[in-house]
Design an enzyme around this catalytic site. Structure first.
Site, PDB file in Angstrom:
ATOM      1  N   ARG A 275      -4.752  -7.658   1.808  1.00 23.78           N
ATOM      2  CA  ARG A 275      -5.634  -6.475   1.798  1.00 23.78           C
ATOM      3  C   ARG A 275      -7.101  -6.845   2.073  1.00 23.78           C
ATOM      4  NH1 ARG A 275      -1.215  -4.903   1.575  1.00 23.78           N
ATOM      5  NH2 ARG A 275      -0.404  -3.079   0.493  1.00 23.78           N
TER       6      ARG A 275
ATOM      7  N   SER B 171      -1.744   2.658  -3.637  1.00 22.90           N
ATOM      8  CA  SER B 171      -1.987   1.663  -4.693  1.00 22.90           C
ATOM      9  C   SER B 171      -3.477   1.649  -5.005  1.00 22.90           C
ATOM     10  CB  SER B 171      -1.593   0.264  -4.229  1.00 22.90           C
ATOM     11  OG  SER B 171      -0.226   0.191  -3.937  1.00 22.90           O
TER      12      SER B 171
ATOM     13  N   GLU C   4      -7.959  -1.989  -5.069  1.00 19.57           N
ATOM     14  CA  GLU C   4      -7.731  -1.854  -3.636  1.00 19.57           C
ATOM     15  C   GLU C   4      -8.606  -0.706  -3.113  1.00 19.57           C
ATOM     16  OE1 GLU C   4      -3.625  -1.924  -2.126  1.00 19.57           O
ATOM     17  OE2 GLU C   4      -4.331  -0.532  -0.614  1.00 19.57           O
TER      18      GLU C   4
HETATM   19  N1  EPU Z   1       8.322  -1.256 -10.390  1.00 19.52           N
HETATM   20  C1  EPU Z   1       8.529  -0.996 -11.721  1.00 19.52           C
HETATM   21  N2  EPU Z   1       8.329   0.279 -12.177  1.00 19.52           N
HETATM   22  C2  EPU Z   1       7.940   1.278 -11.352  1.00 19.52           C
HETATM   23  C3  EPU Z   1       7.719   1.016  -9.981  1.00 19.52           C
HETATM   24  C4  EPU Z   1       7.918  -0.281  -9.517  1.00 19.52           C
HETATM   25  O1  EPU Z   1       8.880  -1.866 -12.490  1.00 19.52           O
HETATM   26  O2  EPU Z   1       7.794   2.408 -11.860  1.00 19.52           O
HETATM   27  C5  EPU Z   1       8.563  -2.612  -9.894  1.00 19.52           C
HETATM   28  C6  EPU Z   1       9.638  -2.608  -8.830  1.00 19.52           C
HETATM   29  O3  EPU Z   1      10.887  -2.703  -9.388  1.00 19.52           O
HETATM   30  C7  EPU Z   1       9.298  -3.808  -8.001  1.00 19.52           C
HETATM   31  C8  EPU Z   1       7.812  -3.976  -8.207  1.00 19.52           C
HETATM   32  O4  EPU Z   1       7.412  -3.130  -9.267  1.00 19.52           O
HETATM   33  O5  EPU Z   1       9.917  -4.956  -8.511  1.00 19.52           O
HETATM   34  C9  EPU Z   1       7.019  -3.699  -6.941  1.00 19.52           C
HETATM   35  O6  EPU Z   1       7.098  -2.329  -6.575  1.00 19.52           O
HETATM   36  P1  EPU Z   1       7.008  -1.843  -5.048  1.00 19.52           P
HETATM   37  O7  EPU Z   1       8.122  -2.415  -4.267  1.00 19.52           O
HETATM   38  O8  EPU Z   1       6.869  -0.364  -5.059  1.00 19.52           O
HETATM   39  O9  EPU Z   1       5.708  -2.531  -4.459  1.00 19.52           O
HETATM   40  P2  EPU Z   1       4.234  -2.750  -5.035  1.00 19.52           P
HETATM   41  O10 EPU Z   1       4.008  -4.204  -5.107  1.00 19.52           O
HETATM   42  O11 EPU Z   1       3.995  -1.978  -6.287  1.00 19.52           O
HETATM   43  C10 EPU Z   1       3.141  -2.914  -2.680  1.00 19.52           C
HETATM   44  C11 EPU Z   1       1.941  -2.376  -1.962  1.00 19.52           C
HETATM   45  C12 EPU Z   1       2.200  -0.964  -1.452  1.00 19.52           C
HETATM   46  C13 EPU Z   1       3.432  -0.981  -0.563  1.00 19.52           C
HETATM   47  C14 EPU Z   1       4.611  -1.529  -1.369  1.00 19.52           C
HETATM   48  C15 EPU Z   1       5.873  -1.640  -0.556  1.00 19.52           C
HETATM   49  C16 EPU Z   1      -0.020  -3.381  -2.986  1.00 19.52           C
HETATM   50  C17 EPU Z   1      -1.224  -3.178  -3.840  1.00 19.52           C
HETATM   51  N3  EPU Z   1       0.783  -2.331  -2.850  1.00 19.52           N
HETATM   52  O12 EPU Z   1       3.334  -2.135  -3.855  1.00 19.52           O
HETATM   53  O13 EPU Z   1       1.069  -0.598  -0.661  1.00 19.52           O
HETATM   54  O14 EPU Z   1       3.740   0.317  -0.084  1.00 19.52           O
HETATM   55  O15 EPU Z   1       4.272  -2.856  -1.833  1.00 19.52           O
HETATM   56  O16 EPU Z   1       5.853  -2.762   0.235  1.00 19.52           O
HETATM   57  O17 EPU Z   1       0.175  -4.471  -2.448  1.00 19.52           O
HETATM   58  C18 EPU Z   1      -1.044   0.498  -0.767  1.00 19.52           C
HETATM   59  O18 EPU Z   1      -1.535  -0.579  -0.452  1.00 19.52           O
HETATM   60  O19 EPU Z   1      -1.737   1.530  -0.948  1.00 19.52           O
HETATM   61  C19 EPU Z   1       0.388   0.574  -0.964  1.00 19.52           C
HETATM   62  C20 EPU Z   1       0.968   1.661  -1.381  1.00 19.52           C
END
Ligand code: EPU
Length: 340
Positions: free
Chosen positions: A164, A235, A332
């Site tokens: 990012r 995010s 972010e």
């Molecule tokens: N999880 C939970 N509880 C929840 C939701 C998620 O435990 O209620 C766990 C999931 O099981 C998973 C982990 O959290 O193991 C990660 O969740 P997710 O796959 O949704 O990805 P993230 O790391 O939270 C990142 C990016 C998103 C992007 C997603 C998908 C960042 C800050 N965010 O989120 O990007 O869409 O991966 O690849 O890196 C953004 O930058 O605005 C954004 C939405």
């Protein structure tokens, strides 16, 4: 070019929050950017470029600056043997870029379908999702220096992409006017990410770039709030990157915590998981702002929410995470108008 005063910024943001800009200029050409620079200098106002408004929090009191909405949206696709160059004005909607690539059947940005904002913002932010990031396909961007008017071409070697972040994020005087991506004709389906692997197991077709983009949009629709639920900037915080020792200590304390080893040996930990399982903060609210129930890394703002409410919620979360884990969160989403 259009120029106006005291224009409410809320409608130009995905949070739907924020007060007025002292001056607001919409630019369609590089010459418009020069005219805006002159106007900002004449009025002694800071020049604040604005893309799709999808990653910013605009203060309720507005900004004492000249907001320059980047509105060049031209798009060209140049084919050669194995690759296609996507050449776009920085104000092109990112989703329009994805759709154009998918219509041609080329690969490289289909996993990034459904992300709001402009292609210029995508480069500043090095957007990433579902195992892909903009850096993977970036060729170069053209910029105009907001201070001097100098034109520069920043290629991949100088774009300094990270999680990012980019050269453009660190050098704010460079205003991106054009972004060029190199896409591929041959399929490189990137379906390692858990959500996509599950879709494949469930029989969702993932062969063409259009099919992958379609599947990604369906996954996102389950995780992100609909427009009717309120505004959001996706995010709100970055996933923390910490030392492997610290990650191990946390993983021992919080069984099941996902840890993603980084190339340099550091560890990325999942903040959504921590907010959910370690802190039980799903749905946690301050006024009309809350951590989304289905993805607590996402802040949702109900109609009427203020930037102050978002700020209070964000600070509260930062304090709780620090108290529980010792991690200092990085945001972010940026406070618009407050630049380094
Ligand atoms: N999880 C939970 N509880 C929840 C939701 C998620 O435990 O209620 C766990 C999931 O099981 C998973 C982990 O959290 O193991 C990660 O969740 P997710 O796959 O949704 O990805 P993230 O790391 O939270 C990142 C990016 C998103 C992007 C997603 C998908 C960042 C800050 N965010 O989120 O990007 O869409 O991966 O690849 O890196 C953004 O930058 O605005 C954004 C939405």
């Amino acid at each position: 070019m259009s120029i106006a005063e005291d224009v409410l910024l809320a409608p130009f943001t995905t949070f739907k929050i924020g007060g007025p800009a002292r001056v607001f200029i919409e630019s369609y050409t590089e010459e418009d950017v020069d005219a805006a620079r002159d106007e900002a200098a004449r009025r002694a106002l800071p020049l604040l470029p604005l893309g799709g408004g999808s990653n910013i929090l605009v203060p309720d009191e507005g900004v004492e600056g000249l907001v320059l909405k980047i509105a060049f949206r031209d798009l060209m696709l140049e084919k050669d043997r194995d690759t296609t160059l996507l050449v776009a004005g920085a104000g092109l909607s990112w989703n329009d870029a994805v759709d154009a690539a998918c219509a041609l059947g080329v690969f490289g940005i289909e996993n990034l379908a459904g992300i709001p904002g402009t292609i210029g913002g995508a480069a500043v932010q090095n957007i990433g999702a579902y195992g892909a990031e903009l850096a993977d396909v970036f060729e170069y961007a053209d910029t105009v220096d907001g201070a001097t008017g100098a034109r520069t071409r920043i290629d991949r070697a100088h774009a300094a992409f990270g999680y990012r972040t980019s050269f453009f994020k660190e050098h704010r005087t460079h205003i991106i006017t054009r972004v060029v991506l190199r896409l591929h004709k041959r399929a490189s389906p990137n379906i390692g990410y858990a959500d996509l692997a599950q879709a494949q197991e469930a029989g969702v077709p993932l062969e063409t770039s259009a099919q992958v983009a379609h599947a990604i949009r369906a996954i996102r629709a389950r995780k992100f709030p609909r427009d009717s639920e309120g505004g959001t900037a996706g995010s709100f915080f970055k996933n923390p990157i910490i030392s492997p020792e610290r990650a191990e200590t946390l993983a021992a304390r919080y069984a099941g915590m996902p840890v993603f080893p980084q190339e340099n040996g550091d560890a990325k930990v999942s903040l959504a998981w921590l907010l959910d399982h370690a802190l039980a903060l799903r749905g946690y609210a301050v006024g009309r702002a809350r951590l989304y129930e289905r993805q607590p890394l996402v802040i949702v703002a109900r109609a009427g929410a203020t930037a102050a409410e978002i700020e209070t919620l964000a600070c509260d979360v930062e304090e709780r995470v620090f108290a529980a884990t010792g991690i200092t969160l990085e945001r972010e989403v940026e406070r618009f108008g407050l630049r380094k």
